[in-house]
Design an enzyme around this catalytic site. Structure first.
Site, PDB file in Angstrom:
ATOM      1  N   ASP A 245      36.627  46.466  38.748  1.00 11.66           N
ATOM      2  CA  ASP A 245      36.498  47.624  39.644  1.00 11.66           C
ATOM      3  C   ASP A 245      37.596  47.630  40.694  1.00 11.66           C
ATOM      4  O   ASP A 245      38.240  48.660  40.928  1.00 11.66           O
ATOM      5  CB  ASP A 245      35.133  47.605  40.342  1.00 11.66           C
ATOM      6  CG  ASP A 245      33.999  47.999  39.417  1.00 11.66           C
ATOM      7  OD1 ASP A 245      34.285  48.462  38.295  1.00 11.66           O
ATOM      8  OD2 ASP A 245      32.834  47.838  39.815  1.00 11.66           O
ATOM      9  N   ASP A 258      33.062  44.162  42.836  1.00  7.11           N
ATOM     10  CA  ASP A 258      32.289  44.913  41.850  1.00  7.11           C
ATOM     11  C   ASP A 258      31.364  45.855  42.603  1.00  7.11           C
ATOM     12  O   ASP A 258      30.524  45.410  43.402  1.00  7.11           O
ATOM     13  CB  ASP A 258      31.499  43.955  40.967  1.00  7.11           C
ATOM     14  CG  ASP A 258      31.188  44.547  39.605  1.00  7.11           C
ATOM     15  OD1 ASP A 258      32.004  45.350  39.111  1.00  7.11           O
ATOM     16  OD2 ASP A 258      30.142  44.212  39.036  1.00  7.11           O
ATOM     17  N   LYS A 260      28.278  48.391  42.706  1.00  4.82           N
ATOM     18  CA  LYS A 260      27.053  48.670  41.971  1.00  4.82           C
ATOM     19  C   LYS A 260      26.223  49.714  42.721  1.00  4.82           C
ATOM     20  O   LYS A 260      26.337  49.852  43.944  1.00  4.82           O
ATOM     21  CB  LYS A 260      26.212  47.399  41.796  1.00  4.82           C
ATOM     22  CG  LYS A 260      26.903  46.295  41.009  1.00  4.82           C
ATOM     23  CD  LYS A 260      27.138  46.696  39.562  1.00  4.82           C
ATOM     24  CE  LYS A 260      27.764  45.561  38.781  1.00  4.82           C
ATOM     25  NZ  LYS A 260      28.089  45.964  37.384  1.00  4.82           N
TER      26      LYS A 260
END
Length: 350
Positions: A245, A258, A260
């Site tokens: 990411d 990352d 989420k």
């Protein structure tokens, strides 16, 4: 002493009106002699289940997610009693402990902020068609317990929403995640840095992503020196790939980040399940990939919420990353063993 005000017929015995009988007379009647059976619900602690009954009766469709199912089972049935397994004196280690860091690559020095972040697109046409992704490896090596709760959650959602409703729900979650990542990419790859302006001056994002962007706004204020965004990493020696990411400095520390999304709060790293393994796998691949000339030892998992409430940021230091890397290697070995078994099962018998 009992007084009967009318005639009773009990088998072949007739009792006249206004006749006084003691309790012993009833014991002689066959139909009245059966012992009273206790109700199976008489021993239920009604107060213990009152909140559960109220929630079931008052809710139409719940935003249930897998992590809450085990807690619900514990409330209804009590905690699961698991068979005792022999205690291990040493933790399980992978057969081949491949290094997390690249010994041929120097330690990463302070990186200037200038220059656009890398974005290496995934091209399956260059010999990568047979290379499994990190997501696929993790999905195919889930534990039986993880599979049980995920399948139970899916069946529960289908029972509440129906097949078409659950399909639409899943598509909406996937679409919102893509829109959120796309909006973040626009922000992180813009010419100006967030250091010199407010988040409100960042590129406009779709309405579906505004809550998520607001949720991570306080995280973005500490993100600097973005090195990569939505960029492919590949570990040639271990034969796997993934799309990271973001790689950037968070509070001065270079991290694989990352992003989420979640419908429910995840305030602890343990709430993120296999996400730390995913981050460790990305970082290990990046450290071995010749497209990147630096190394990353730390990770960051950011959980954003649609209602705009502050996101939770879970930092993974180098020591933790090393441990997650070992667990990732175990999952990778398991995946390869499953592939070997499948190949042997489908091979022709000589």
């Amino acid at each position: 002493m009992f007084v009967l005000s009318r005639v009773l017929f009990a088998g072949s015995v007739m009792v006249p009106e206004c006749t006084s009988l003691t309790a012993c007379h009833f014991s002689a009647v066959h139909r009245l002699s059966s012992p009273r059976r206790n109700s199976p619900y008489s021993s239920v602690d009604s107060e213990r289940y009152s909140s559960l009954v109220k929630s079931v009766m008052s809710s139409k469709v719940s935003a249930q997610t897998p992590e809450s199912l085990q807690a619900e089972d514990d409330q209804v049935y009590g905690p699961v009693v698991k068979a005792q397994t022999p205690s291990r004196t040493e933790p399980r280690l992978p057969k081949t402990l491949h290094p997390f860091l690249n010994p041929e690559r120097a330690a990463e020095a302070e990186e200037p902020d200038a220059g656009p972040p890398a974005r290496i697109l995934l091209n399956r046409g260059r010999g990568r068609s047979s290379t499994p992704s990190v997501s696929r490896i993790l999905q195919q090596t889930l534990s039986p317990e993880q599979i049980f709760y995920l399948e139970r959650w899916k069946r529960r959602m289908i029972s509440e929403l129906g097949e078409l409703g659950f399909k639409e729900y899943s598509q909406n979650i996937f679409r919102q995640g893509k829109v959120f990542h796309s909006a973040l990419e626009d922000i992180l790859t813009s010419a100006e840095t967030l250091r010199d302006r407010k988040l409100s001056e960042a590129p406009e994002c779709p309405a579906e992503a505004q809550g998520y962007i607001q949720s991570v706004s306080h995280i973005l204020e500490d993100v600097r020196a973005v090195r990569a965004v939505e960029s492919t990493v590949q570990h040639a020696a271990l034969n796997y790939l993934g799309i990271v990411d973001c790689v950037a400095r968070y509070r001065g520390v270079l991290c694989v980040i990352d992003w989420k999304t979640s419908e429910k709060p995840k305030p602890f790293l343990s709430n993120t399940y296999d996400n730390p393994l995913q981050v460790a796998a990305y970082a290990g691949a990046l450290n071995s990939d010749d497209n990147y000339k630096y190394q990353v030892e730390n990770g960051l998992i950011v959980v954003a919420y649609k209602d705009g409430s502050p996101a939770h940021a879970h930092q993974i230091n180098s020591e933790l990353m090393s441990e997650y890397w070992k667990t990732w290697l175990l999952r990778l070995e398991e995946f390869k063993e499953l592939g070997s078994s499948a190949s042997s099962d489908t091979s022709p018998v000589k």
